[in-house]
Structures are given as structure tokens and as C-alpha cells.
Design a protein around this motif. Structure first.
Motif, PDB file in Angstrom:
ATOM      1  N   GLN A  26      -7.315   5.620  10.173  1.00 46.84           N
ATOM      2  CA  GLN A  26      -6.903   5.686  11.574  1.00 46.84           C
ATOM      3  C   GLN A  26      -5.467   5.235  11.780  1.00 46.84           C
ATOM      4  O   GLN A  26      -4.910   5.445  12.846  1.00 46.84           O
ATOM      5  CB  GLN A  26      -7.850   4.827  12.422  1.00 46.84           C
ATOM      6  CG  GLN A  26      -9.265   5.339  12.404  1.00 46.84           C
ATOM      7  CD  GLN A  26     -10.250   4.365  13.023  1.00 46.84           C
ATOM      8  OE1 GLN A  26      -9.923   3.226  13.317  1.00 46.84           O
ATOM      9  NE2 GLN A  26     -11.486   4.822  13.195  1.00 46.84           N
ATOM     10  N   LYS A  27      -4.873   4.591  10.773  1.00 44.74           N
ATOM     11  CA  LYS A  27      -3.510   4.072  10.907  1.00 44.74           C
ATOM     12  C   LYS A  27      -2.495   5.048  10.323  1.00 44.74           C
ATOM     13  O   LYS A  27      -2.789   5.793   9.403  1.00 44.74           O
ATOM     14  CB  LYS A  27      -3.367   2.748  10.157  1.00 44.74           C
ATOM     15  CG  LYS A  27      -4.047   1.595  10.800  1.00 44.74           C
ATOM     16  CD  LYS A  27      -3.726   0.331  10.033  1.00 44.74           C
ATOM     17  CE  LYS A  27      -4.349  -0.873  10.705  1.00 44.74           C
ATOM     18  NZ  LYS A  27      -4.004  -2.098  10.000  1.00 44.74           N
ATOM     19  N   HIS A  28      -1.296   4.990  10.872  1.00 42.41           N
ATOM     20  CA  HIS A  28      -0.180   5.730  10.290  1.00 42.41           C
ATOM     21  C   HIS A  28       0.912   4.727   9.981  1.00 42.41           C
ATOM     22  O   HIS A  28       1.529   4.162  10.876  1.00 42.41           O
ATOM     23  CB  HIS A  28       0.327   6.814  11.240  1.00 42.41           C
ATOM     24  CG  HIS A  28      -0.555   8.010  11.262  1.00 42.41           C
ATOM     25  ND1 HIS A  28      -0.492   8.990  10.311  1.00 42.41           N
ATOM     26  CD2 HIS A  28      -1.562   8.359  12.080  1.00 42.41           C
ATOM     27  CE1 HIS A  28      -1.400   9.910  10.553  1.00 42.41           C
ATOM     28  NE2 HIS A  28      -2.077   9.539  11.628  1.00 42.41           N
ATOM     29  N   THR A  29       1.119   4.487   8.701  1.00 42.27           N
ATOM     30  CA  THR A  29       2.147   3.554   8.269  1.00 42.27           C
ATOM     31  C   THR A  29       3.365   4.344   7.810  1.00 42.27           C
ATOM     32  O   THR A  29       3.257   5.534   7.488  1.00 42.27           O
ATOM     33  CB  THR A  29       1.633   2.689   7.105  1.00 42.27           C
ATOM     34  OG1 THR A  29       1.382   3.544   5.981  1.00 42.27           O
ATOM     35  CG2 THR A  29       0.370   1.930   7.485  1.00 42.27           C
ATOM     36  N   PRO A  30       4.523   3.712   7.731  1.00 36.69           N
ATOM     37  CA  PRO A  30       5.713   4.408   7.231  1.00 36.69           C
ATOM     38  C   PRO A  30       5.520   4.955   5.813  1.00 36.69           C
ATOM     39  O   PRO A  30       5.961   6.068   5.515  1.00 36.69           O
ATOM     40  CB  PRO A  30       6.803   3.335   7.265  1.00 36.69           C
ATOM     41  CG  PRO A  30       6.356   2.371   8.310  1.00 36.69           C
ATOM     42  CD  PRO A  30       4.852   2.367   8.227  1.00 36.69           C
ATOM     43  N   LEU A  31       4.829   4.192   4.938  1.00 41.26           N
ATOM     44  CA  LEU A  31       4.607   4.668   3.576  1.00 41.26           C
ATOM     45  C   LEU A  31       3.704   5.897   3.560  1.00 41.26           C
ATOM     46  O   LEU A  31       3.963   6.859   2.831  1.00 41.26           O
ATOM     47  CB  LEU A  31       4.004   3.558   2.712  1.00 41.26           C
ATOM     48  CG  LEU A  31       3.743   3.920   1.254  1.00 41.26           C
ATOM     49  CD1 LEU A  31       5.036   4.321   0.552  1.00 41.26           C
ATOM     50  CD2 LEU A  31       3.076   2.765   0.537  1.00 41.26           C
ATOM     51  N   ARG A  32       2.678   5.878   4.372  1.00 36.52           N
ATOM     52  CA  ARG A  32       1.769   7.029   4.443  1.00 36.52           C
ATOM     53  C   ARG A  32       2.505   8.256   4.984  1.00 36.52           C
ATOM     54  O   ARG A  32       2.386   9.355   4.437  1.00 36.52           O
ATOM     55  CB  ARG A  32       0.584   6.694   5.347  1.00 36.52           C
ATOM     56  CG  ARG A  32      -0.406   7.804   5.485  1.00 36.52           C
ATOM     57  CD  ARG A  32      -1.551   7.388   6.378  1.00 36.52           C
ATOM     58  NE  ARG A  32      -2.483   8.465   6.545  1.00 36.52           N
ATOM     59  CZ  ARG A  32      -3.618   8.365   7.172  1.00 36.52           C
ATOM     60  NH1 ARG A  32      -3.979   7.223   7.689  1.00 36.52           N
ATOM     61  NH2 ARG A  32      -4.408   9.391   7.295  1.00 36.52           N
ATOM     62  N   ASP A  33       3.283   8.061   6.043  1.00 36.39           N
ATOM     63  CA  ASP A  33       4.051   9.177   6.607  1.00 36.39           C
ATOM     64  C   ASP A  33       5.046   9.724   5.596  1.00 36.39           C
ATOM     65  O   ASP A  33       5.217  10.939   5.466  1.00 36.39           O
ATOM     66  CB  ASP A  33       4.765   8.746   7.886  1.00 36.39           C
ATOM     67  CG  ASP A  33       3.798   8.430   9.018  1.00 36.39           C
ATOM     68  OD1 ASP A  33       2.637   8.895   8.969  1.00 36.39           O
ATOM     69  OD2 ASP A  33       4.206   7.718   9.956  1.00 36.39           O
ATOM     70  N   ARG A  34       5.702   8.827   4.855  1.00 36.64           N
ATOM     71  CA  ARG A  34       6.671   9.253   3.843  1.00 36.64           C
ATOM     72  C   ARG A  34       5.978  10.027   2.721  1.00 36.64           C
ATOM     73  O   ARG A  34       6.484  11.036   2.238  1.00 36.64           O
ATOM     74  CB  ARG A  34       7.395   8.024   3.283  1.00 36.64           C
ATOM     75  CG  ARG A  34       8.305   8.315   2.117  1.00 36.64           C
ATOM     76  CD  ARG A  34       9.513   9.146   2.564  1.00 36.64           C
ATOM     77  NE  ARG A  34      10.286   9.592   1.449  1.00 36.64           N
ATOM     78  CZ  ARG A  34      11.332   8.958   0.945  1.00 36.64           C
ATOM     79  NH1 ARG A  34      11.727   7.829   1.486  1.00 36.64           N
ATOM     80  NH2 ARG A  34      11.968   9.441  -0.079  1.00 36.64           N
ATOM     81  N   SER A  35       4.806   9.560   2.310  1.00 42.34           N
ATOM     82  CA  SER A  35       4.053  10.254   1.265  1.00 42.34           C
ATOM     83  C   SER A  35       3.690  11.660   1.707  1.00 42.34           C
ATOM     84  O   SER A  35       3.844  12.623   0.943  1.00 42.34           O
ATOM     85  CB  SER A  35       2.779   9.470   0.920  1.00 42.34           C
ATOM     86  OG  SER A  35       3.101   8.214   0.393  1.00 42.34           O
TER      87      SER A  35
END
Length: 90
Positions: A26-35
Motif C-alpha cells: 500500500q506504500k509508495h517509497t522513493p526506492l520503490r518508485d525508482r525501481s
């Protein structure tokens, strides 16, 4: 892999890790978005990108730390866990 589905090859996780995965999805982190951005840039299919992201989330749930904070030894230990503890080789 004939006759096996991906879900049957997925390592089992304990209930605590399952709860963590639900929260992480459910979360969107900068690392996840970058991946995800990197996977799109390299033109991976949506299905492949989703599987890679799921693997990244499972790694995060296993250690309950950001993958950016993990050491090489942490990764080796996780891969040994998948190979030996889960009987998972893929």
C-alpha cells in the motif's frame, strides 16, 4: 518448470511477514518508485516488473529494513534462506 505455476514455487512466508507485505504493497517509497521507473526504462513487461517488485517487497518483509540498507552478507543470507529454508531454487 513444466507443470509448476509461479505461485507453487513462491517461498512460504510466515503470518508476520504476510502482514508486513500487505502494508508495504500500500506504500509508495522513493526506492520503490525508482525501481519501477528503472524497470519501465529497460522495457520490462508489466508482469515481469510486478514479479520483481514482489520479490523486492518479500526481501523487505524478511528483514523489515529498506533494501538500500542491506549488506552483501544480508543478501547472501537471504538467498541461502530461499535455497535451503524454503527449498526454493528459482
Amino acid at each position: 518448470m513444466k507443470g509448476k505455476t509461479l505461485s507453487s514455487r513462491r517461498p512460504k512466508i510466515n503470518p508476520k511477514q504476510q502482514q508486513i507485505l500487505v502494508r508495504l504493497r500500500q506504500k509508495h517509497t522513493p526506492l520503490r518508485d525508482r525501481s519501477m521507473e528503472d524497470l519501465r526504462f529497460h522495457q520490462y513487461s508489466e508482469g515481469t516488473a510486478a514479479r520483481y517488485l514482489e520479490a523486492l517487497l518479500r526481501l523487505t518483509a524478511h528483514y523489515w529494513r529498506s533494501p538500500a540498507e542491506l549488506t552483501d552478507e544480508d543478501l547472501r543470507a537471504y538467498f541461502r534462506y530461499l535455497r535451503d529454508g524454503c527449498r526454493y531454487s528459482g
